[in-house]
Design a protein around this motif. Structure first.
Motif, mmCIF file in Angstrom:
data_model
loop_
_atom_site.group_PDB
_atom_site.id
_atom_site.type_symbol
_atom_site.label_atom_id
_atom_site.label_comp_id
_atom_site.label_asym_id
_atom_site.label_seq_id
_atom_site.Cartn_x
_atom_site.Cartn_y
_atom_site.Cartn_z
ATOM 1 N N ARG A 10 0.834 -1.191 0.000
ATOM 2 C CA ARG A 10 0.000 0.000 0.000
ATOM 3 C C ARG A 10 0.875 1.249 0.000
ATOM 4 N NH1 ARG A 10 -3.407 -1.994 5.192
ATOM 5 N NH2 ARG A 10 -1.245 -1.985 5.922
ATOM 6 N N THR A 34 -3.709 7.184 1.971
ATOM 7 C CA THR A 34 -3.349 5.795 1.677
ATOM 8 C C THR A 34 -4.056 5.352 0.404
ATOM 9 O OG1 THR A 34 -3.062 5.282 4.023
ATOM 10 C CG2 THR A 34 -3.459 3.417 2.531
ATOM 11 N N VAL A 35 -3.301 4.728 -0.496
ATOM 12 C CA VAL A 35 -3.868 4.167 -1.722
ATOM 13 C C VAL A 35 -3.647 2.660 -1.694
ATOM 14 C CG1 VAL A 35 -3.788 4.124 -4.234
ATOM 15 C CG2 VAL A 35 -3.479 6.291 -3.016
ATOM 16 N N ASP A 36 -4.738 1.912 -1.795
ATOM 17 C CA ASP A 36 -4.697 0.452 -1.717
ATOM 18 C C ASP A 36 -5.610 -0.110 -2.800
ATOM 19 O OD1 ASP A 36 -4.462 -2.189 -0.994
ATOM 20 O OD2 ASP A 36 -5.709 -2.013 0.804
ATOM 21 N N ARG A 39 -8.032 2.300 -4.449
ATOM 22 C CA ARG A 39 -8.904 3.071 -3.572
ATOM 23 C C ARG A 39 -8.056 3.884 -2.599
ATOM 24 N NH1 ARG A 39 -13.484 -1.458 -1.876
ATOM 25 N NH2 ARG A 39 -14.201 -1.934 -4.011
ATOM 26 N N SER A 40 -8.536 5.056 -2.252
ATOM 27 C CA SER A 40 -7.775 5.920 -1.355
ATOM 28 C C SER A 40 -8.619 6.337 -0.154
ATOM 29 C CB SER A 40 -7.277 7.170 -2.095
ATOM 30 O OG SER A 40 -8.370 7.977 -2.507
#
Length: 269
Positions: A10, A34-36, A39-40
């Motif tokens: 991530r 956070t970008v996972d 999706r952020s």
């Protein structure tokens, strides 16, 4: 302020509403984006007391901020829970060069020369392992075939092992179960980062050549170069100034102005 990639792939950005001053007169609220998997989400951290901190991310929520420079008696690491609330602080020594958090939530910290060669005993080993509560778990000590660390150049943190290539001789150190289990001679000097997969190692940016790739065979005794290349952007252009995060077979690359992360996976070539 900083950006990193955690042990689960991530990506995280530490953002401030204003440029930090030379010192913080009062605590500051900042954000971690956070970008996972495309999706952020944003987490607001309250009560930050550090100027220009490094960012680490705990595996099950929570964050670690660490100032590179620290005077004696000054707690330069702050820990925050998943809601962004401060939960503790401690000191790990002056001169932080690298900060990586492993899957267990422990901190691996490499130090630069001013900390190692200064009068701060905490940073003198050059490479240390800390819990997220500030407990010292391990520190590097010279042994047969490996000399003192004078600067942490490249660090790779994985689930089962930690690998390091420190200045001055740049050996490939393999660290498992709280000890250096193997030391390999390494002719690749000054690499900024490297990836390891099986008996293969790929080093990026040796002295004077920041986008050069050195493809190597890792034997029980040594690192042996077998090929050379260049790391370029997806559009074929040269890399600009960049920061690196290395985790086993992956080298994450973030170019200035540090807005996005690319990844080199040595399993794919």
């Amino acid at each position: 302020m900083d950006s990193t990639v955690d042990a689960y792939g991530r990506a995280h950005w530490l953002l401030s509403p204003r440029r930090p001053r030379s010192h913080l007169d009062e605590p500051l609220d900042v954000s971690v984006v956070t970008v996972d998997a495309g999706r952020s989400h944003e987490t607001r951290l309250t009560g930050v007391r550090l100027r220009s901190p490094r960012l680490g991310v705990l595996p099950f929520g929570g964050f670690v901020l660490a100032a590179s420079r620290s005077r004696r008696g000054q707690e330069q690491v702050q820990v925050f829970d998943a809601l962004g609330r401060p939960t503790g602080s401690f000191r790990v020594g002056d001169g932080i060069e690298e900060l990586l958090v492993d899957e267990a939530g422990d901190l691996w910290i490499g130090y630069f020369d001013e900390g190692i060669c200064g009068d701060d005993e905490l940073s003198r080993p050059g490479l240390r392992h800390w819990s997220s509560d500030g407990d010292p778990l391990w520190q590097y000590r010279p042994g047969p075939g490996h000399s003192p660390i004078y600067q942490s150049y490249a660090l790779n943190v994985d689930t089962r092992a930690v690998w390091a290539c420190p200045y001055q001789d740049f050996p490939l150190l393999e660290i498992r179960h709280g000890r250096v289990v193997r030391v390999r001679e390494n002719p690749v000097r000054g690499a900024g980062g490297f990836a390891v997969y099986g008996d293969r190692g790929v080093f990026l940016g040796p002295y004077g050549d920041h986008d050069r790739i050195v493809d190597c065979l890792i034997t029980p005794e040594a690192v042996r170069p077998v090929g050379y290349g260049r790391l370029v952007r997806p559009d074929g252009r040269e890399l600009r100034r960049r920061r690196l995060v290395c985790r086993r077979p992956l080298i994450y690359v973030q170019e200035k102005p540090y807005l996005g992360w690319g990844v080199l996976d040595i399993r794919e070539f």
